[in-house]
Structures are given as structure tokens and as C-alpha cells.
Enzyme design. Structure first.
Site, PDB file in Angstrom:
ATOM      1  N   GLY A  68     -14.618 106.721  79.218  1.00 44.97           N
ATOM      2  CA  GLY A  68     -14.271 106.061  80.464  1.00 44.97           C
ATOM      3  C   GLY A  68     -13.204 105.015  80.230  1.00 44.97           C
ATOM      4  N   GLY A  84     -18.902 117.468  83.504  1.00 45.01           N
ATOM      5  CA  GLY A  84     -17.783 117.634  82.588  1.00 45.01           C
ATOM      6  C   GLY A  84     -18.304 117.972  81.212  1.00 45.01           C
ATOM      7  CB  ILE A 108     -20.627 113.876  78.656  1.00 46.45           C
ATOM      8  CG1 ILE A 108     -19.612 113.201  77.729  1.00 46.45           C
ATOM      9  CG2 ILE A 108     -22.000 113.221  78.492  1.00 46.45           C
ATOM     10  CD1 ILE A 108     -19.415 111.721  78.007  1.00 46.45           C
ATOM     11  N   PRO A 162     -19.807 128.376  82.612  1.00 47.54           N
ATOM     12  CG  PRO A 162     -18.845 128.219  80.486  1.00 47.54           C
ATOM     13  CD  PRO A 162     -18.929 127.512  81.795  1.00 47.54           C
ATOM     14  NE  ARG A 163     -25.760 125.947  78.471  1.00 43.54           N
ATOM     15  CZ  ARG A 163     -26.643 126.601  77.720  1.00 43.54           C
ATOM     16  NH1 ARG A 163     -27.509 127.430  78.286  1.00 43.54           N
ATOM     17  NH2 ARG A 163     -26.665 126.429  76.409  1.00 43.54           N
ATOM     18  NE  ARG A 185     -17.577 102.660  81.436  1.00 36.64           N
ATOM     19  CZ  ARG A 185     -17.625 103.397  80.340  1.00 36.64           C
ATOM     20  NH1 ARG A 185     -18.761 104.012  80.018  1.00 36.64           N
ATOM     21  NH2 ARG A 185     -16.548 103.544  79.580  1.00 36.64           N
ATOM     22  CG  ASP A 245     -26.614 103.834  76.868  1.00 26.46           C
ATOM     23  OD1 ASP A 245     -27.220 103.092  76.069  1.00 26.46           O
ATOM     24  OD2 ASP A 245     -25.447 104.211  76.687  1.00 26.46           O
ATOM     25  CG  HIS A 281     -22.638 100.746  77.211  1.00 21.89           C
ATOM     26  ND1 HIS A 281     -21.801 100.274  78.189  1.00 21.89           N
ATOM     27  CD2 HIS A 281     -22.150 101.980  76.885  1.00 21.89           C
ATOM     28  CE1 HIS A 281     -20.864 101.148  78.452  1.00 21.89           C
ATOM     29  NE2 HIS A 281     -21.043 102.210  77.664  1.00 21.89           N
ATOM     30  N   GLY A 311     -24.583 104.829  73.981  1.00 17.31           N
ATOM     31  CA  GLY A 311     -24.465 106.277  74.071  1.00 17.31           C
ATOM     32  C   GLY A 311     -23.473 106.881  73.105  1.00 17.31           C
TER      33      GLY A 311
END
Length: 294
Positions: free
Chosen positions: A57, A128, A130, A156-157, A209, A232, A256, A258
Site C-alpha cells: 500500500g 488481488g 494477497i 482461476p479459482r 489498512r 492486524d 501491523h 502482516g
């Protein structure tokens, strides 16, 4: 990397680089976690062409990048680490790990029923790289998935829904994982209306965020013990002592972290090397962030 490539190393500490060093800098890599320290540097590098962030970000950076300078984020660098934490937060919250730790601290055997991750429907908001990595890691837990991005598309999934379909999807989600970037559109996305649509006893996991979530609205739901949260990121951040989120029921907070794991550095170095080689060869860069609209 070419052996004769001139490089100035700056770790973000001890003040900005000296003007002589900055005079020839074309490609600036912002040290991870040092965006605030780097902001004054941007205007002092007259030949600057590329700013490479090591964060996914860049909401705290975009408005400071000089006109004509290309900003790139670190898309892909944090996928593995952030996905691991999102799964850990979801499992820990559902299975009651924080309560077990508190019980261990006082030598108390706290047994009882806990919900499993298996057979839950997981809603991934901000689909996206992540979110896709989170889905990859959650798939073996026998979950069902709903995916949401800004616009609908195929993945794809399975299908990805548009964000304007959230009102229809939220009532079917047992776990909601938020991975959107912070923009004018996503600020306060998780508001009172959003939370009211989540089923009783469902779990909100935020690894994006803090300002994406309306903290007061979330506190209302947590205090009523209707929802659970694993966060987080928070708003404000860092979360100050005495803030009611610290003691809110059914709430798990990590500071935070991650992207901050052993998985970060090798992926960051691969990205930096590839981007510099593209720049030197005059090839298109990856992860370009569109300029802010006036």
C-alpha cells in the site's frame, strides 16, 4: 546487477542522504517502514525518475511523488507473509487461541466448544494477489469462497464479484477478509451498514489498512458481542493505550506485522533487482501506481 552501477545505500536512519549523493539518483528504493523519513528526500533528487516502495500500500506516499516520477509498489512481495498472518488470525480467533494463552498464564484449563474453519464461507474483499494467496492457503481447510474486487471478472479459482454486490454477499459470509488498498473509495468501506449485514458471530479479518474500517461502528458490534474481529491494522495506529479496542470482546489484535517476516527480504531483493534491470534496459516497470488525479 552490473558491477559498475553506482549505488548509494541509505537505511532511512540518521537523516537524509547528503545533497551530493542525491544529485545523481534516478532510482530510489524507500527503506521498508521508513516512508516518513523518505518524503523529504523525494524533492531533493533532481534526476529522480523512479520511486520503488517496498510496501504493497502506498496511500501515505502517492501525493508526495514529484510530477513526472514513476511510483511503483511492492505488489507480490508481501503476499506470502500477509496470507500466512491472515490465516493465523482467522484460525486463532475461531479456535480461541488467545483465551487458551490467557488460561495458560494463570494455569487454568479452559476447555469447551470452538467453531472450526472447515465448512465456513470466506468472503475475500479486494481480490488481488494477497487475497489469492490467502485463498490458496485456506483452500485445504475445506472452505467455500466468495471473491470481491472493484469490478467483476473471472479468476482461476472462480468468479470475482463487483464491490457493488457486497450487500448481497455479506449475509452469506462466516469470515470476511479485507485486503483492499486504502483509497478515497475504500476509506470507511466497512461501516455500520456493512457490519450490520454480516451474520451473527461472523468474523472480520482486516490485513489491509485500519482506516478501511469505521472503528466506532466496529466497536458497537463488538461491544454487543454480535461479531468477532481479528485486526492486524487499526484506526488510529499505533493503537494508543486505553483505546477501547484493546479490551473489546471477541477481538484479536496484532501490531501491523502482516508483511514483516523472514519471507519479506528475499522477495524484496528479487523485486528491486528486477526493477533496476528493467529501468537500465529501458523496459516497462512492474507494479506502476497510477498518478493521483487532481
Amino acid at each position: 546487477m552490473p558491477d559498475d552501477l553506482p549505488v548509494t545505500v541509505w537505511d532511512g536512519a540518521g537523516g537524509p542522504p547528503d545533497p551530493e549523493s542525491l544529485a545523481t539518483v534516478e532510482f530510489l528504493v524507500i527503506p521498508y517502514g521508513c516512508t516518513d523519513a523518505a518524503l523529504p528526500v523525494l524533492a531533493r533528487a533532481p534526476r529522480l525518475k523512479v520511486v520503488q516502495s517496498l510496501s504493497a500500500g502506498v496511500d501515505d506516499l502517492t501525493e508526495y511523488v514529484p510530477a513526472g516520477v514513476t511510483l511503483c509498489n511492492a505488489r507480490g512481495v508481501h503476499d506470502t507473509s500477509t496470507a500466512e498472518l491472515a490465516v493465523a488470525l482467522a484460525l486463532a480467533s475461531l479456535r480461541g487461541i488467545p483465551d487458551f494463552v490467557r488460561g495458560q498464564d494463570v494455569a487454568e484449563w479452559r476447555t469447551g466448544y470452538r467453531p472450526a474453519l472447515a465448512d465456513r464461507t470466506v468472503l475475500l474483499i479486494g481480490y488481488g494477489s494477497i487475497a489469492a494467496a490467502i485463498e490458496d492457503r485456506l483452500a485445504p481447510f475445506e472452505c467455500a469462497f466468495l471473491r470481491v474486487a472493484h469490478t467483476a471478472r473471472s479468476a482461476p479459482r472462480g468468479p470475482v464479484h463487483a464491490v457493488d454486490e457486497l450487500a448481497e454477499l455479506l449475509p452469506h459470509a462466516d469470515v470476511v477478509v479485507v485486503t483492499v488498498p486504502l483509497t478515497d473509495e475504500t476509506r470507511g468501506l466497512v461501516d455500520a451498514h456493512f457490519l450490520a449485514l454480516m451474520p451473527d458471530r461472523s468474523l472480520l479479518v482486516n490485513v489491509s489498512r485500519g482506516a478501511v474500517v469505521d472503528t466506532d461502528a466496529l466497536l458497537t458490534e463488538l461491544t454487543a458481542r454480535r461479531l468477532h474481529a481479528a485486526l492486524d491494522v487499526t484506526d488510529p495506529e499505533p493503537l494508543p493505550p486505553g483505546h477501547p479496542l484493546w479490551r473489546a470482546p471477541h477481538t484479536l489484535i496484532s501490531p501491523h506485522v502482516g508483511g514483516n517476516s523472514s519471507a519479506f527480504l528475499p522477495r524484496a531483493l528479487r523485486l528491486i533487482r528486477a526493477q533496476i534491470l528493467r529501468h537500465l534496459a529501458g523496459e516497462p516497470l512492474e507494479n506502476i501506481v497510477p498518478p493521483r488525479m487532481a
